[in-house]
Design a protein around this motif. Structure first.
Motif, PDB file in Angstrom:
ATOM      1  N   ASN A   1       8.582  -7.878   5.566  1.00  0.00           N
ATOM      2  CA  ASN A   1       9.094  -8.088   4.595  1.00  0.00           C
ATOM      3  C   ASN A   1       8.913  -7.368   3.990  1.00  0.00           C
ATOM      4  OD1 ASN A   1       9.084  -9.111   2.040  1.00  0.00           O
ATOM      5  ND2 ASN A   1       7.979 -11.159   2.276  1.00  0.00           N
ATOM      6  N   GLU A   2       9.657  -6.600   2.969  1.00  0.00           N
ATOM      7  CA  GLU A   2       9.692  -5.122   2.309  1.00  0.00           C
ATOM      8  C   GLU A   2       8.601  -5.289   1.217  1.00  0.00           C
ATOM      9  OE1 GLU A   2      12.431  -6.717   2.708  1.00  0.00           O
ATOM     10  OE2 GLU A   2      13.357  -5.116   4.081  1.00  0.00           O
ATOM     11  N   ILE A   3       8.704  -6.364   0.524  1.00  0.00           N
ATOM     12  CA  ILE A   3       8.498  -6.991  -0.706  1.00  0.00           C
ATOM     13  C   ILE A   3       6.210  -6.685  -0.259  1.00  0.00           C
ATOM     14  CG2 ILE A   3       7.741  -8.554  -2.378  1.00  0.00           C
ATOM     15  CD1 ILE A   3      10.514  -9.140  -2.670  1.00  0.00           C
ATOM     16  N   MET A   4       6.278  -6.627   0.548  1.00  0.00           N
ATOM     17  CA  MET A   4       5.211  -7.364   0.943  1.00  0.00           C
ATOM     18  C   MET A   4       4.237  -5.885   1.553  1.00  0.00           C
ATOM     19  SD  MET A   4       3.400  -9.702   3.825  1.00  0.00           S
ATOM     20  CE  MET A   4       4.605  -9.281   5.037  1.00  0.00           C
ATOM     21  N   LEU A   5       5.042  -4.887   2.223  1.00  0.00           N
ATOM     22  CA  LEU A   5       5.072  -3.951   2.060  1.00  0.00           C
ATOM     23  C   LEU A   5       5.054  -2.831   1.353  1.00  0.00           C
ATOM     24  CD1 LEU A   5       6.116  -2.842   5.425  1.00  0.00           C
ATOM     25  CD2 LEU A   5       4.540  -3.439   5.350  1.00  0.00           C
ATOM     26  N   TYR A   6       4.949  -2.485   0.425  1.00  0.00           N
ATOM     27  CA  TYR A   6       5.786  -2.675  -1.536  1.00  0.00           C
ATOM     28  C   TYR A   6       4.926  -2.894  -1.968  1.00  0.00           C
ATOM     29  CZ  TYR A   6       7.231  -1.155  -5.551  1.00  0.00           C
ATOM     30  OH  TYR A   6       7.713  -0.003  -7.004  1.00  0.00           O
ATOM     31  N   ASN A   7       3.584  -3.727  -1.796  1.00  0.00           N
ATOM     32  CA  ASN A   7       2.605  -4.560  -2.440  1.00  0.00           C
ATOM     33  C   ASN A   7       1.675  -3.604  -1.719  1.00  0.00           C
ATOM     34  OD1 ASN A   7       3.293  -6.234  -4.755  1.00  0.00           O
ATOM     35  ND2 ASN A   7       3.026  -8.388  -3.201  1.00  0.00           N
ATOM     36  N   VAL A   8       1.870  -3.798  -0.585  1.00  0.00           N
ATOM     37  CA  VAL A   8       0.062  -2.587  -0.369  1.00  0.00           C
ATOM     38  C   VAL A   8       0.685  -0.903  -0.417  1.00  0.00           C
ATOM     39  CG1 VAL A   8       0.048  -1.880   2.181  1.00  0.00           C
ATOM     40  CG2 VAL A   8       0.362  -4.174   2.162  1.00  0.00           C
ATOM     41  N   ILE A   9       1.810  -1.077  -0.483  1.00  0.00           N
ATOM     42  CA  ILE A   9       1.959   0.897  -1.172  1.00  0.00           C
ATOM     43  C   ILE A   9       1.336   0.806  -2.532  1.00  0.00           C
ATOM     44  CG2 ILE A   9       3.677   1.083  -1.638  1.00  0.00           C
ATOM     45  CD1 ILE A   9       3.405   4.284  -0.400  1.00  0.00           C
ATOM     46  N   LEU A  10       1.365  -0.332  -3.140  1.00  0.00           N
ATOM     47  CA  LEU A  10       0.746  -0.389  -4.747  1.00  0.00           C
ATOM     48  C   LEU A  10      -0.372  -0.702  -5.020  1.00  0.00           C
ATOM     49  CD1 LEU A  10       3.791  -2.987  -6.822  1.00  0.00           C
ATOM     50  CD2 LEU A  10       3.953   0.256  -6.554  1.00  0.00           C
ATOM     51  N   SER A  11      -1.001  -1.261  -3.776  1.00  0.00           N
ATOM     52  CA  SER A  11      -1.890  -1.619  -4.022  1.00  0.00           C
ATOM     53  C   SER A  11      -2.503   0.526  -3.796  1.00  0.00           C
ATOM     54  CB  SER A  11      -3.098  -2.479  -3.033  1.00  0.00           C
ATOM     55  OG  SER A  11      -2.534  -2.067  -1.949  1.00  0.00           O
ATOM     56  N   ILE A  12      -2.807   0.537  -2.732  1.00  0.00           N
ATOM     57  CA  ILE A  12      -3.572   1.798  -2.593  1.00  0.00           C
ATOM     58  C   ILE A  12      -2.884   2.841  -3.414  1.00  0.00           C
ATOM     59  CG2 ILE A  12      -2.674   4.006  -1.271  1.00  0.00           C
ATOM     60  CD1 ILE A  12      -1.316   2.004   1.662  1.00  0.00           C
ATOM     61  N   ARG A  13      -1.754   2.868  -4.660  1.00  0.00           N
ATOM     62  CA  ARG A  13      -1.365   3.738  -5.329  1.00  0.00           C
ATOM     63  C   ARG A  13      -2.682   3.580  -6.299  1.00  0.00           C
ATOM     64  NH1 ARG A  13       2.846   3.368  -9.124  1.00  0.00           N
ATOM     65  NH2 ARG A  13       2.105   2.135  -9.050  1.00  0.00           N
ATOM     66  N   ASP A  14      -2.091   2.194  -6.933  1.00  0.00           N
ATOM     67  CA  ASP A  14      -3.668   1.267  -7.559  1.00  0.00           C
ATOM     68  C   ASP A  14      -4.789   1.879  -7.950  1.00  0.00           C
ATOM     69  OD1 ASP A  14      -1.015   1.231  -9.157  1.00  0.00           O
ATOM     70  OD2 ASP A  14      -0.853  -0.999  -8.945  1.00  0.00           O
ATOM     71  N   SER A  15      -5.019   1.862  -6.429  1.00  0.00           N
ATOM     72  CA  SER A  15      -6.979   1.879  -5.596  1.00  0.00           C
ATOM     73  C   SER A  15      -7.307   2.998  -5.863  1.00  0.00           C
ATOM     74  CB  SER A  15      -7.347   1.272  -4.853  1.00  0.00           C
ATOM     75  OG  SER A  15      -6.650  -0.347  -4.343  1.00  0.00           O
ATOM     76  N   LEU A  16      -6.043   3.337  -5.464  1.00  0.00           N
ATOM     77  CA  LEU A  16      -6.642   5.810  -5.506  1.00  0.00           C
ATOM     78  C   LEU A  16      -6.834   5.989  -7.124  1.00  0.00           C
ATOM     79  CD1 LEU A  16      -4.659   7.090  -2.588  1.00  0.00           C
ATOM     80  CD2 LEU A  16      -6.766   6.413  -2.440  1.00  0.00           C
ATOM     81  N   HIS A  17      -6.463   5.088  -7.908  1.00  0.00           N
ATOM     82  CA  HIS A  17      -6.190   5.919  -9.330  1.00  0.00           C
ATOM     83  C   HIS A  17      -7.121   5.585  -9.729  1.00  0.00           C
ATOM     84  CE1 HIS A  17      -2.025   7.437 -11.470  1.00  0.00           C
ATOM     85  NE2 HIS A  17      -1.265   6.779  -9.555  1.00  0.00           N
ATOM     86  N   LEU A  18      -7.901   3.998  -9.873  1.00  0.00           N
ATOM     87  CA  LEU A  18      -8.870   3.447 -10.426  1.00  0.00           C
ATOM     88  C   LEU A  18     -10.274   4.164  -9.642  1.00  0.00           C
ATOM     89  CD1 LEU A  18      -8.026   0.292 -10.679  1.00  0.00           C
ATOM     90  CD2 LEU A  18      -8.319   1.479 -12.408  1.00  0.00           C
ATOM     91  N   LEU A  19     -10.374   4.520  -8.612  1.00  0.00           N
ATOM     92  CA  LEU A  19     -11.071   5.276  -7.969  1.00  0.00           C
ATOM     93  C   LEU A  19     -11.504   6.864  -8.074  1.00  0.00           C
ATOM     94  CD1 LEU A  19     -11.150   3.829  -3.912  1.00  0.00           C
ATOM     95  CD2 LEU A  19     -13.325   3.951  -5.947  1.00  0.00           C
ATOM     96  N   PHE A  20     -10.101   7.559  -7.987  1.00  0.00           N
ATOM     97  CA  PHE A  20     -10.159   9.552  -8.651  1.00  0.00           C
ATOM     98  C   PHE A  20      -9.899   9.037 -10.251  1.00  0.00           C
ATOM     99  CE2 PHE A  20      -8.935   9.236  -4.491  1.00  0.00           C
ATOM    100  CZ  PHE A  20     -10.167   9.334  -3.234  1.00  0.00           C
ATOM    101  N   GLU A  21      -9.954   8.023 -10.857  1.00  0.00           N
ATOM    102  CA  GLU A  21      -9.994   8.279 -12.793  1.00  0.00           C
ATOM    103  C   GLU A  21      -9.120   8.885 -12.791  1.00  0.00           C
ATOM    104  OE1 GLU A  21     -13.308   9.776 -13.486  1.00  0.00           O
ATOM    105  OE2 GLU A  21     -14.752   8.027 -12.903  1.00  0.00           O
ATOM    106  N   GLN A  22      -7.483   8.617 -12.272  1.00  0.00           N
ATOM    107  CA  GLN A  22      -6.470   9.002 -13.014  1.00  0.00           C
ATOM    108  C   GLN A  22      -5.762  10.527 -12.211  1.00  0.00           C
ATOM    109  OE1 GLN A  22      -4.436   7.032 -13.703  1.00  0.00           O
ATOM    110  NE2 GLN A  22      -5.545   5.415 -13.952  1.00  0.00           N
TER     111      GLN A  22
END
Length: 196
Positions: free
Chosen positions: A96-117
């Motif tokens: 499911n592409e939408i499920m995989l897209y949620n994974v990549i968004l969560s990786i990106r957003d988590s890294l933004h929060l962890l590394f402070e943008q």
């Protein structure tokens, strides 16, 4: 039940440098369970040489594109560009592409929060432990576990140093431990008496 019913959905998570194509992070997953009667075969990218060839071709294919999803080497590949790195999530054709897209968004957003943008190659190298822990919280053995970035960050982030000052008032001597044991015995006795 469907014959190919499985929680396994992510084949790889790859982070590559856009400057020189070097690997910042790569984790390839192989399906943990096989159908009865089938032979246990290694994954499609089981050795370093095939992984490097796949990554090189993937970077060449996505370097000039603006979309978020491509079909490459009979795999669905979702990708996001962040400053000087490309983040890839690779899944099978039937995923499911939408499920995989949620994974990549969560990786990106988590890294933004962890590394402070500041999501770039240098920051990822300096905080590689947080990067790998965050990805392990999102995907484990190809199975998607969590996609909420705030939950991922709370599980991964380091303990704040201000809480250490609160530990100074605790008596860790032998007498303090004896007092703690006596308090525990008294509370346990009260609890048992209330329960009976």
């Amino acid at each position: 039940m469907a014959p190919n019913m499985s929680l396994f959905s992510v084949n790889a998570i790859i982070i590559l440098s856009t400057e020189d194509g070097s690997r910042v992070f790569a984790k390839y997953y192989k399906e943990p369970h096989h159908a009865p009667g089938t032979k246990d075969t290694p994954g499609p990218y089981s050795d370093l040489k095939s992984q490097k060839a796949f990554e090189k071709g993937l970077l060449e294919k996505t370097a000039k594109q603006t979309a978020d999803i491509i079909l490459y080497d009979n795999r669905i590949v979702l990708y996001k560009s962040e400053s000087d790195v490309m983040i890839y999530v690779v899944g099978g054709l039937e995923e499911n592409e939408i499920m995989l897209y949620n994974v990549i968004l969560s990786i990106r957003d988590s890294l933004h929060l962890l590394f402070e943008q500041s999501v770039d190659k240098r920051t990822m190298h300096e905080n590689y432990d947080l990067l790998s822990l965050a990805i392990d919280e999102i995907v484990d053995d190809g199975i998607i576990l969590e996609t909420d970035p705030t939950i991922i960050v709370t599980r991964v982030s380091k303990a704040p140093t201000k809480d250490i000052t609160q530990l100074r008032g605790i008596d860790l001597s032998e007498q303090g431990m004896n007092n703690l044991a006596q308090l525990g015995k008294a509370k346990l006795g009260d609890w048992l008496r209330q329960g009976l």
